[in-house]
Design an enzyme around this catalytic site. Structure first.
Site, short mmCIF file in Angstrom:
data_model
loop_
_atom_site.label_atom_id
_atom_site.label_comp_id
_atom_site.label_asym_id
_atom_site.label_seq_id
_atom_site.Cartn_x
_atom_site.Cartn_y
_atom_site.Cartn_z
CG ASP A 1 -1.61 7.68 0.86
OD1 ASP A 1 -0.55 8.25 0.51
OD2 ASP A 1 -2.68 7.80 0.23
CG ASP B 1 -1.63 1.24 1.49
OD1 ASP B 1 -2.28 1.72 0.56
OD2 ASP B 1 -1.55 1.78 2.61
#
Length: 243
Positions: free
Chosen positions: A10, A8
């Site tokens: 953020d 991922d």
């Protein structure tokens, strides 16, 4: 066999939310209520399109946006981890699956000299139009009722693995590294010798813990290894390469 690391972005690769960080490029560093209040649950990408239109309306040019995005901090240990991956591409493939956008991710990784670590970025498509405004398009449409309308990370990961398998690439082990609620769905397609790596104290870790205490639940077959810095992930990756 190669190892695949799936990130991922953020609050995982970077230690903040890139879609929130971009507000720093505004002179006031804040959004008006008319924009802020327009968000509908599950429709974040549409909302960010309005944010970027407002930023353009304020006369903020793309170069200014890029320079601000390049100041977002990386999560501790992540630059070392990504550097190691970039130096070991014969053994490690690496992809990013993110609900941010392709332009922010490219700007941030290139600004830090780390873009070579990542083979592919799967995110919402961003481009600059003729007026100098950033435009966003959702990554894809899907029928998963667990995920935001613009992206099911499981569908993205399964399609990537299928494409690689068609090309003769099978991964000996997959590491899935994330923090958020939308990182839960892709963990369901991992195998028992794979690893899901939730960031300590964040939503994904809590969701996995909740699943674990539900009697008889075995929907997540992968080993769960929580982390707080990229250094811990790097240690797991090195150990897996040596085994």
């Amino acid at each position: 066999m190669k190892i695949l690391v799936v990130f991922d972005f953020d609050h995982t690769v970077v230690d903040d939310n890139s879609d929130v960080w971009v507000i720093k490029c505004l002179p006031s560093q804040t959004l008006p209520n008319s924009v802020r209040g327009s968000y509908r649950k599950g429709h974040w990408t549409e909302y960010m399109g309005r944010v970027m239109t407002y930023i353009g309306d304020q006369g903020v040019i793309p170069d200014r946006v890029r320079s601000v995005m390049e100041t977002i901090p990386f999560t501790p240990g992540m630059t070392d981890l990504l550097t190691f991956i970039s130096e070991n591409k014969s053994s490690v493939d690496c992809i990013v699956i993110s609900d941010s956008n392709t332009m922010f991710i490219d700007w941030i990784l290139k600004g830090a000299g780390l873009r070579a670590a990542v083979d592919q970025v799967f995110s919402n498509t961003a481009s600059i139009n003729e007026s100098g405004y950033m435009e966003l398009q959702q990554h894809h449409s899907h029928d998963c009722d667990k995920c935001p309308v613009n992206m099911c990370k499981r569908k993205v990961l399964e399609a990537y693995l299928s494409e690689k398998a068609d090309g003769g690439v099978e991964y000996g082990r997959i590491f899935y590294v994330g923090d958020g609620g939308n990182d839960l769905c892709p963990t369901f397609c991992l195998r028992e010798h794979d690893a899901v790596m939730p960031r300590k104290g964040f939503t994904l870790e809590k969701l996995l813990a909740r699943l674990n205490v539900q009697e008889g639940n075995s929907s997540v077959g992968a080993k769960v290894i929580a982390w707080s810095s990229g250094t811990e992930i790097l240690q797991e990756l090195k150990a897996s390469l040596q085994s």
